[in-house]
Design an enzyme around this catalytic site. Structure first.
Site, mmCIF file in Angstrom:
data_model
loop_
_atom_site.group_PDB
_atom_site.id
_atom_site.type_symbol
_atom_site.label_atom_id
_atom_site.label_comp_id
_atom_site.label_asym_id
_atom_site.label_seq_id
_atom_site.Cartn_x
_atom_site.Cartn_y
_atom_site.Cartn_z
ATOM 1 N N ASP A 50 0.850 -1.202 0.000
ATOM 2 C CA ASP A 50 0.000 0.000 0.000
ATOM 3 C C ASP A 50 0.887 1.254 0.000
ATOM 4 O OD1 ASP A 50 0.927 -0.653 2.588
ATOM 5 O OD2 ASP A 50 -0.709 0.440 3.554
ATOM 6 N N HIS A 283 9.573 -0.335 8.804
ATOM 7 C CA HIS A 283 8.584 -1.409 8.927
ATOM 8 C C HIS A 283 8.664 -2.393 7.741
ATOM 9 C CE1 HIS A 283 6.816 0.474 12.386
ATOM 10 N NE2 HIS A 283 6.512 1.576 11.708
HETATM 11 CA CA LIG Z 1 2.780 -0.841 3.987
#
Ligand SMILES: [Ca+2]
Length: 365
Positions: A50, A283
């Protein structure tokens, strides 16, 4: 990078980088064809994403890892609405000559709605508000993301690793439509969850990490499927930071790629600094690092449940295999892995070396 010539060029550039004084991760590493410490051979990967600033950082890392054969990118909602994340994915593959299909995914979770996008983290355009054209020339694959996943997994049975770093909705939709793919996927690696290993809290609520919170029902389904999932959650990603001087060095040494990473992380870094941090958390690229070199991490095995309603919605809880409990909701669920420790310094080195070598291939082509 999918052809042999570019892989050879890449390996040569890695060796040149080592000769120029880049610290090898292990002795004798520069002589090896693959990145030191990374898994040998070619791993077929679908990247479900995303984008998203840290997604873009992860996609570039994945693309330039010589051990990876990226088969496609699928998009989901999370860091922004799916229209924007798909546009961003198309922009990234076009700009960095990542010659793979992009399949647009779902824009809503299996249950409930998607809230306003976190523009305060990723910017109004999802890429830190660096200029991105409204339209890009590259068109998405005609298939919806979960169909692309099913088709690609069935075309390469037992070979495809799914790396999912957004909401888990596309993976859950693929499982719902074709449950047999669970037995045909090589491995699933996700960025998601906060398992409380170091007392780790969530980042969207005290209980819940954002990717899981965006679609907790999907997350519970993917953890319950009979494939092998490794969750790279906040327990480890909050231990992987990239400070400003690391990113500025990458901008200097990493050519167009390093400069782009620097540019998009200005907004992201400002968000973290407003919240009292000196560095950004890494992340999504940490999930890619697990794919490249799982020896950078320690894991713990056990069944995982996700809370799908109520105050703690999105919370992820593992029952370690080593612990006994009375009968409960974790019974008869597959044992999955969560990451509980990471060698952050080696991870940063792997990222830096990969981006620097990759940028040279981009400049040469
Ligand atoms: Ca992501």
């Amino acid at each position: 990078m999918t052809d042999l010539i570019s892989r050879r060029q890449f390996s040569g550039l890695l060796a040149a980088g080592a000769a120029a004084g880049l610290a090898p991760l292990s002795a004798g590493a520069a002589a090896k064809a693959d990145l030191p410490g990374t898994r040998p051979g070619t791993r077929k990967v679908i990247f479900d994403t995303d984008p998203g600033i840290d997604d873009a950082m992860a996609l570039l890392f994945l693309h330039y890892l010589p051990t990876i054969d990226l088969l496609g990118v699928t998009t989901t909602f999370g860091n922004h609405v799916v229209d924007v994340t798909t546009r961003n994915a198309l922009y990234l593959v076009e700009r960095f000559k990542i010659n793979v299909p992009v399949a647009r995914g779902t824009g809503i979770p299996l249950v409930g709605d998607y809230g306003p996008p976190p523009v305060y983290v990723h910017g109004k355009n999802g890429l830190g508000d660096v200029p991105v054209p409204d339209q890009v020339r590259t068109q998405p694959d005609p298939r919806v993301a979960h169909k692309f996943i099913i088709d690609t997994v069935r075309a390469h049975p037992g070979e495809v690793t799914l790396v999912a770093v957004g909401s888990m909705t596309n993976l859950a939709l693929a499982l719902r439509e074709d449950p047999e793919i669970a037995g045909l996927v090589k491995e699933v690696i996700i960025m998601g969850g906060a398992f409380g290993y170091f007392g780790t809290l969530g980042n969207i609520t005290p209980a819940s990490e954002a990717n899981i919170h965006d679609d907790p029902t999907a997350a519970d389904e993917i953890f319950g499927a009979k494939w092998h999932v490794t969750a790279v959650g906040l327990d480890v990603t909050h231990r992987v930071e990239m400070p400003t001087d690391y990113l500025s060095a990458l901008a200097k040494e990493g050519g167009e790629v390093g400069q782009f990473i620097w540019d998009i992380t200005r907004f992201y870094e400002a968000f973290y600094k407003k919240n009292g941090m000196k560095s950004i958390y890494v992340h999504d690229a940490s999930a890619v690092a697990y794919l490249a070199d799982p020896s950078l991490f320690k894991t713990r095995s056990g069944a995982i449940r996700t809370v799908t309603e109520g105050l703690a919605i999105g919370q992820t809880i593992q029952k370690p295999d080593s612990r006994g409990f009375p009968p409960g909701a974790w019974d008869n669920r597959p044992s999955q892995a969560i990451c509980v420790d990471v060698d952050a310094e080696k991870l940063r080195q792997l990222y830096r070396r990969t981006i620097i070598a990759g940028a040279k291939t981009l400049a040469a082509n």
